[in-house]
Motif scaffolding. Sequence first.
Motif, PDB file in Angstrom:
ATOM      1  N   ILE A  24      26.214   0.789  16.702  1.00 54.19           N
ATOM      2  CA  ILE A  24      27.179   0.530  15.628  1.00 54.19           C
ATOM      3  C   ILE A  24      26.867   1.429  14.441  1.00 54.19           C
ATOM      4  O   ILE A  24      27.766   2.037  13.855  1.00 54.19           O
ATOM      5  N   THR A  25      25.592   1.549  14.114  1.00 54.34           N
ATOM      6  CA  THR A  25      25.182   2.433  13.025  1.00 54.34           C
ATOM      7  C   THR A  25      25.552   3.875  13.332  1.00 54.34           C
ATOM      8  O   THR A  25      26.051   4.597  12.470  1.00 54.34           O
ATOM      9  N   THR A  26      25.345   4.284  14.564  1.00 55.74           N
ATOM     10  CA  THR A  26      25.680   5.647  14.964  1.00 55.74           C
ATOM     11  C   THR A  26      27.182   5.879  14.882  1.00 55.74           C
ATOM     12  O   THR A  26      27.627   6.923  14.401  1.00 55.74           O
ATOM     13  N   MET A  27      27.970   4.930  15.322  1.00 56.86           N
ATOM     14  CA  MET A  27      29.417   5.071  15.259  1.00 56.86           C
ATOM     15  C   MET A  27      29.909   5.100  13.811  1.00 56.86           C
ATOM     16  O   MET A  27      30.862   5.809  13.487  1.00 56.86           O
ATOM     17  N   LYS A  28      29.251   4.360  12.926  1.00 58.68           N
ATOM     18  CA  LYS A  28      29.611   4.417  11.506  1.00 58.68           C
ATOM     19  C   LYS A  28      29.360   5.813  10.955  1.00 58.68           C
ATOM     20  O   LYS A  28      30.142   6.322  10.159  1.00 58.68           O
ATOM     21  N   LYS A  29      28.268   6.442  11.394  1.00 51.80           N
ATOM     22  CA  LYS A  29      27.977   7.809  10.977  1.00 51.80           C
ATOM     23  C   LYS A  29      29.032   8.774  11.490  1.00 51.80           C
ATOM     24  O   LYS A  29      29.429   9.707  10.802  1.00 51.80           O
ATOM     25  N   VAL A  30      29.501   8.553  12.726  1.00 55.65           N
ATOM     26  CA  VAL A  30      30.544   9.394  13.306  1.00 55.65           C
ATOM     27  C   VAL A  30      31.816   9.278  12.483  1.00 55.65           C
ATOM     28  O   VAL A  30      32.447  10.283  12.124  1.00 55.65           O
ATOM     29  N   VAL A  31      32.203   8.067  12.162  1.00 56.11           N
ATOM     30  CA  VAL A  31      33.425   7.846  11.392  1.00 56.11           C
ATOM     31  C   VAL A  31      33.300   8.470  10.007  1.00 56.11           C
ATOM     32  O   VAL A  31      34.220   9.123   9.508  1.00 56.11           O
ATOM     33  N   GLU A  32      32.137   8.300   9.382  1.00 54.27           N
ATOM     34  CA  GLU A  32      31.915   8.889   8.065  1.00 54.27           C
ATOM     35  C   GLU A  32      32.017  10.420   8.127  1.00 54.27           C
ATOM     36  O   GLU A  32      32.640  11.039   7.260  1.00 54.27           O
ATOM     37  N   GLN A  33      31.447  11.016   9.159  1.00 57.78           N
ATOM     38  CA  GLN A  33      31.522  12.467   9.327  1.00 57.78           C
ATOM     39  C   GLN A  33      32.965  12.918   9.530  1.00 57.78           C
ATOM     40  O   GLN A  33      33.396  13.928   8.977  1.00 57.78           O
ATOM     41  N   LEU A  34      33.716  12.169  10.307  1.00 56.28           N
ATOM     42  CA  LEU A  34      35.114  12.514  10.541  1.00 56.28           C
ATOM     43  C   LEU A  34      35.948  12.418   9.263  1.00 56.28           C
ATOM     44  O   LEU A  34      36.908  13.159   9.079  1.00 56.28           O
ATOM     45  N   TRP A  35      35.577  11.514   8.361  1.00 57.42           N
ATOM     46  CA  TRP A  35      36.277  11.411   7.083  1.00 57.42           C
ATOM     47  C   TRP A  35      35.884  12.554   6.146  1.00 57.42           C
ATOM     48  O   TRP A  35      36.693  13.031   5.354  1.00 57.42           O
ATOM     49  N   LEU A  36      34.646  13.016   6.229  1.00 57.64           N
ATOM     50  CA  LEU A  36      34.172  14.063   5.328  1.00 57.64           C
ATOM     51  C   LEU A  36      34.654  15.460   5.718  1.00 57.64           C
ATOM     52  O   LEU A  36      34.924  16.282   4.849  1.00 57.64           O
ATOM     53  N   GLU A  37      34.754  15.740   6.996  1.00 59.99           N
ATOM     54  CA  GLU A  37      35.077  17.089   7.458  1.00 59.99           C
ATOM     55  C   GLU A  37      36.400  17.634   6.919  1.00 59.99           C
ATOM     56  O   GLU A  37      36.451  18.790   6.501  1.00 59.99           O
ATOM     57  N   PRO A  38      37.485  16.872   6.881  1.00 63.31           N
ATOM     58  CA  PRO A  38      38.738  17.450   6.347  1.00 63.31           C
ATOM     59  C   PRO A  38      38.652  17.779   4.860  1.00 63.31           C
ATOM     60  O   PRO A  38      39.419  18.577   4.365  1.00 63.31           O
ATOM     61  N   ARG A  39      37.720  17.190   4.140  1.00 67.12           N
ATOM     62  CA  ARG A  39      37.605  17.421   2.705  1.00 67.12           C
ATOM     63  C   ARG A  39      36.811  18.679   2.372  1.00 67.12           C
ATOM     64  O   ARG A  39      36.756  19.088   1.223  1.00 67.12           O
TER      65      ARG A  39
END
Length: 78
Positions: free
Chosen positions: A17-32
């Motif tokens: 779950i922690t790893t998936m949260k990191k994935v989601v956070e990375q996906l939100w940061l990349e377009p910015r």
Amino acid sequence: MGIVIKEYYTYSGSSSITTMKKVVEQLWLEPRLNDVKVSQAVADGKQFCPQNASHDPLGTGVFSKVNLFRPQKVCTFL
């Protein structure tokens, strides 16, 4: 991205779950992130290199007092 997904399958339980949260956070940061054109990056590199050439140990050499990788002096007794 591939590494993060690989880690997801490696871990189990709450750590996944922690790893998936990191994935989601990375996906939100990349377009910015601001993309830089290659021509601009090259121009910046052309400016950076001459400005910092005096600090480059590959070009100026390393003083023996500062060089951490110099051969150590060895004392031998007969």
